[in-house]
Write a protein that holds these residues in place. Structure first.
Motif, PDB file in Angstrom:
ATOM      1  N   PHE A 238      -2.669   3.111  -4.646  1.00  0.00           N
ATOM      2  CA  PHE A 238      -2.945   1.767  -4.145  1.00  0.00           C
ATOM      3  C   PHE A 238      -3.307   1.838  -2.670  1.00  0.00           C
ATOM      4  O   PHE A 238      -2.676   2.572  -1.918  1.00  0.00           O
ATOM      5  CB  PHE A 238      -1.702   0.877  -4.274  1.00  0.00           C
ATOM      6  CG  PHE A 238      -1.243   0.663  -5.685  1.00  0.00           C
ATOM      7  CD1 PHE A 238      -1.581  -0.478  -6.368  1.00  0.00           C
ATOM      8  CD2 PHE A 238      -0.455   1.611  -6.323  1.00  0.00           C
ATOM      9  CE1 PHE A 238      -1.154  -0.682  -7.670  1.00  0.00           C
ATOM     10  CE2 PHE A 238      -0.011   1.418  -7.620  1.00  0.00           C
ATOM     11  CZ  PHE A 238      -0.378   0.266  -8.296  1.00  0.00           C
ATOM     12  N   VAL A 239      -4.295   1.065  -2.270  1.00  0.00           N
ATOM     13  CA  VAL A 239      -4.572   0.859  -0.853  1.00  0.00           C
ATOM     14  C   VAL A 239      -4.035  -0.527  -0.533  1.00  0.00           C
ATOM     15  O   VAL A 239      -4.308  -1.495  -1.258  1.00  0.00           O
ATOM     16  CB  VAL A 239      -6.077   0.945  -0.543  1.00  0.00           C
ATOM     17  CG1 VAL A 239      -6.341   0.652   0.924  1.00  0.00           C
ATOM     18  CG2 VAL A 239      -6.614   2.316  -0.921  1.00  0.00           C
ATOM     19  N   MET A 240      -3.236  -0.623   0.525  1.00  0.00           N
ATOM     20  CA  MET A 240      -2.625  -1.905   0.873  1.00  0.00           C
ATOM     21  C   MET A 240      -2.611  -2.107   2.377  1.00  0.00           C
ATOM     22  O   MET A 240      -2.704  -1.146   3.144  1.00  0.00           O
ATOM     23  CB  MET A 240      -1.222  -2.018   0.267  1.00  0.00           C
ATOM     24  CG  MET A 240      -0.311  -0.850   0.479  1.00  0.00           C
ATOM     25  SD  MET A 240       1.248  -0.956  -0.443  1.00  0.00           S
ATOM     26  CE  MET A 240       0.725  -0.714  -2.116  1.00  0.00           C
ATOM     27  N   THR A 241      -2.494  -3.362   2.776  1.00  0.00           N
ATOM     28  CA  THR A 241      -2.452  -3.692   4.192  1.00  0.00           C
ATOM     29  C   THR A 241      -1.401  -4.758   4.450  1.00  0.00           C
ATOM     30  O   THR A 241      -1.174  -5.624   3.597  1.00  0.00           O
ATOM     31  CB  THR A 241      -3.828  -4.173   4.710  1.00  0.00           C
ATOM     32  OG1 THR A 241      -3.729  -4.423   6.115  1.00  0.00           O
ATOM     33  CG2 THR A 241      -4.313  -5.420   3.992  1.00  0.00           C
ATOM     34  N   ASP A 242      -0.781  -4.669   5.621  1.00  0.00           N
ATOM     35  CA  ASP A 242       0.157  -5.706   6.040  1.00  0.00           C
ATOM     36  C   ASP A 242      -0.495  -6.629   7.066  1.00  0.00           C
ATOM     37  O   ASP A 242       0.156  -7.437   7.704  1.00  0.00           O
ATOM     38  CB  ASP A 242       1.450  -5.102   6.591  1.00  0.00           C
ATOM     39  CG  ASP A 242       1.234  -4.269   7.844  1.00  0.00           C
ATOM     40  OD1 ASP A 242       0.096  -4.195   8.360  1.00  0.00           O
ATOM     41  OD2 ASP A 242       2.222  -3.661   8.311  1.00  0.00           O
ATOM     42  N   GLY A 243      -1.822  -6.494   7.229  1.00  0.00           N
ATOM     43  CA  GLY A 243      -2.560  -7.298   8.199  1.00  0.00           C
ATOM     44  C   GLY A 243      -2.804  -6.556   9.497  1.00  0.00           C
ATOM     45  O   GLY A 243      -3.683  -6.925  10.269  1.00  0.00           O
ATOM     46  N   ILE A 244      -2.042  -5.512   9.736  1.00  0.00           N
ATOM     47  CA  ILE A 244      -2.219  -4.668  10.930  1.00  0.00           C
ATOM     48  C   ILE A 244      -2.569  -3.259  10.497  1.00  0.00           C
ATOM     49  O   ILE A 244      -3.587  -2.706  10.891  1.00  0.00           O
ATOM     50  CB  ILE A 244      -0.945  -4.665  11.803  1.00  0.00           C
ATOM     51  CG1 ILE A 244      -0.654  -6.088  12.290  1.00  0.00           C
ATOM     52  CG2 ILE A 244      -1.109  -3.695  12.975  1.00  0.00           C
ATOM     53  CD1 ILE A 244       0.686  -6.247  12.959  1.00  0.00           C
ATOM     54  N   ASP A 245      -1.724  -2.672   9.678  1.00  0.00           N
ATOM     55  CA  ASP A 245      -1.921  -1.308   9.195  1.00  0.00           C
ATOM     56  C   ASP A 245      -2.435  -1.320   7.765  1.00  0.00           C
ATOM     57  O   ASP A 245      -2.027  -2.143   6.949  1.00  0.00           O
ATOM     58  CB  ASP A 245      -0.605  -0.522   9.246  1.00  0.00           C
ATOM     59  CG  ASP A 245      -0.066  -0.392  10.655  1.00  0.00           C
ATOM     60  OD1 ASP A 245      -0.856  -0.064  11.555  1.00  0.00           O
ATOM     61  OD2 ASP A 245       1.139  -0.622  10.844  1.00  0.00           O
ATOM     62  N   THR A 246      -3.329  -0.378   7.463  1.00  0.00           N
ATOM     63  CA  THR A 246      -3.810  -0.154   6.108  1.00  0.00           C
ATOM     64  C   THR A 246      -3.369   1.245   5.709  1.00  0.00           C
ATOM     65  O   THR A 246      -3.521   2.186   6.488  1.00  0.00           O
ATOM     66  CB  THR A 246      -5.341  -0.267   6.035  1.00  0.00           C
ATOM     67  OG1 THR A 246      -5.705  -1.592   6.451  1.00  0.00           O
ATOM     68  CG2 THR A 246      -5.861  -0.016   4.637  1.00  0.00           C
ATOM     69  N   PHE A 247      -2.811   1.383   4.497  1.00  0.00           N
ATOM     70  CA  PHE A 247      -2.301   2.681   4.082  1.00  0.00           C
ATOM     71  C   PHE A 247      -2.452   2.856   2.578  1.00  0.00           C
ATOM     72  O   PHE A 247      -2.671   1.904   1.834  1.00  0.00           O
ATOM     73  CB  PHE A 247      -0.842   2.865   4.515  1.00  0.00           C
ATOM     74  CG  PHE A 247       0.079   1.767   4.062  1.00  0.00           C
ATOM     75  CD1 PHE A 247       0.808   1.902   2.896  1.00  0.00           C
ATOM     76  CD2 PHE A 247       0.214   0.605   4.811  1.00  0.00           C
ATOM     77  CE1 PHE A 247       1.657   0.892   2.471  1.00  0.00           C
ATOM     78  CE2 PHE A 247       1.062  -0.402   4.388  1.00  0.00           C
ATOM     79  CZ  PHE A 247       1.785  -0.272   3.222  1.00  0.00           C
ATOM     80  N   TYR A 248      -2.325   4.110   2.148  1.00  0.00           N
ATOM     81  CA  TYR A 248      -2.410   4.493   0.751  1.00  0.00           C
ATOM     82  C   TYR A 248      -1.006   4.871   0.284  1.00  0.00           C
ATOM     83  O   TYR A 248      -0.279   5.575   0.982  1.00  0.00           O
ATOM     84  CB  TYR A 248      -3.348   5.697   0.597  1.00  0.00           C
ATOM     85  CG  TYR A 248      -3.420   6.251  -0.792  1.00  0.00           C
ATOM     86  CD1 TYR A 248      -4.249   5.673  -1.737  1.00  0.00           C
ATOM     87  CD2 TYR A 248      -2.659   7.348  -1.165  1.00  0.00           C
ATOM     88  CE1 TYR A 248      -4.323   6.177  -3.028  1.00  0.00           C
ATOM     89  CE2 TYR A 248      -2.719   7.863  -2.444  1.00  0.00           C
ATOM     90  CZ  TYR A 248      -3.561   7.271  -3.373  1.00  0.00           C
ATOM     91  OH  TYR A 248      -3.627   7.769  -4.646  1.00  0.00           O
ATOM     92  N   ALA A 249      -0.630   4.381  -0.893  1.00  0.00           N
ATOM     93  CA  ALA A 249       0.673   4.715  -1.469  1.00  0.00           C
ATOM     94  C   ALA A 249       0.493   4.936  -2.962  1.00  0.00           C
ATOM     95  O   ALA A 249      -0.456   4.428  -3.561  1.00  0.00           O
ATOM     96  CB  ALA A 249       1.676   3.594  -1.209  1.00  0.00           C
ATOM     97  N   GLU A 250       1.404   5.706  -3.553  1.00  0.00           N
ATOM     98  CA  GLU A 250       1.329   5.999  -4.982  1.00  0.00           C
ATOM     99  C   GLU A 250       2.611   5.598  -5.694  1.00  0.00           C
ATOM    100  O   GLU A 250       3.700   5.780  -5.163  1.00  0.00           O
ATOM    101  CB  GLU A 250       1.130   7.501  -5.225  1.00  0.00           C
ATOM    102  CG  GLU A 250      -0.242   7.993  -4.951  1.00  0.00           C
ATOM    103  CD  GLU A 250      -0.396   9.459  -5.336  1.00  0.00           C
ATOM    104  OE1 GLU A 250      -1.490   9.797  -5.784  1.00  0.00           O
ATOM    105  OE2 GLU A 250       0.570  10.238  -5.197  1.00  0.00           O
ATOM    106  N   ALA A 251       2.424   5.083  -6.893  1.00  0.00           N
ATOM    107  CA  ALA A 251       3.537   4.926  -7.830  1.00  0.00           C
ATOM    108  C   ALA A 251       3.463   6.135  -8.750  1.00  0.00           C
ATOM    109  O   ALA A 251       2.369   6.584  -9.106  1.00  0.00           O
ATOM    110  CB  ALA A 251       3.395   3.637  -8.620  1.00  0.00           C
ATOM    111  N   THR A 252       4.613   6.687  -9.127  1.00  0.00           N
ATOM    112  CA  THR A 252       4.614   7.896  -9.953  1.00  0.00           C
ATOM    113  C   THR A 252       5.477   7.707 -11.192  1.00  0.00           C
ATOM    114  O   THR A 252       6.279   6.781 -11.282  1.00  0.00           O
ATOM    115  CB  THR A 252       5.125   9.117  -9.154  1.00  0.00           C
ATOM    116  OG1 THR A 252       6.447   8.847  -8.691  1.00  0.00           O
ATOM    117  CG2 THR A 252       4.219   9.423  -7.979  1.00  0.00           C
ATOM    118  N   GLY A 253       5.288   8.605 -12.141  1.00  0.00           N
ATOM    119  CA  GLY A 253       6.104   8.635 -13.347  1.00  0.00           C
ATOM    120  C   GLY A 253       5.914   7.409 -14.220  1.00  0.00           C
ATOM    121  O   GLY A 253       4.848   6.800 -14.256  1.00  0.00           O
TER     122      GLY A 253
END
Length: 94
Positions: free
Chosen positions: A33-48
């Protein structure tokens, strides 16, 4: 860590085989997932199994509360220098 974010992109579910520490074949499952809090944009993964449970279509027009687990992983580059990679895992999306 818990953050309120907008999810801007959902990657397809990925599965890959690997051999665990006991020599057994296992399957690693993830959805990025690519997500943003309005300031930072980051990539995170859900696993399993949690990655399988999350829908491929998530509303990108609303804010979501996400629980994240972050870690820093050392690795060696081609010159033998120690570098670090930040990894963000999704624990819960609501």
């Amino acid at each position: 860590m818990e953050k309120v974010v907008t999810i801007t992109k959902v990657q397809p579910l990925k599965e890959r085989s690997y051999i665990n520490g006991h020599g057994d074949n296992e399957i690693f499952v993830s959805r990025g997932f690519v997500m943003t809090d309005g300031i930072d944009t980051f990539y995170a993964e859900a696993t399993g199994e949690y990655a399988r449970q999350l829908p491929a279509e998530i509303d990108t027009t609303v804010c979501h509360s996400v629980q994240l687990q972050m870690c820093s992983r050392p690795y060696q580059d081609r010159e033998g220098q120690t570098r670090y990679s930040n990894e963000i895992r999704i624990v819960k999306v609501s």
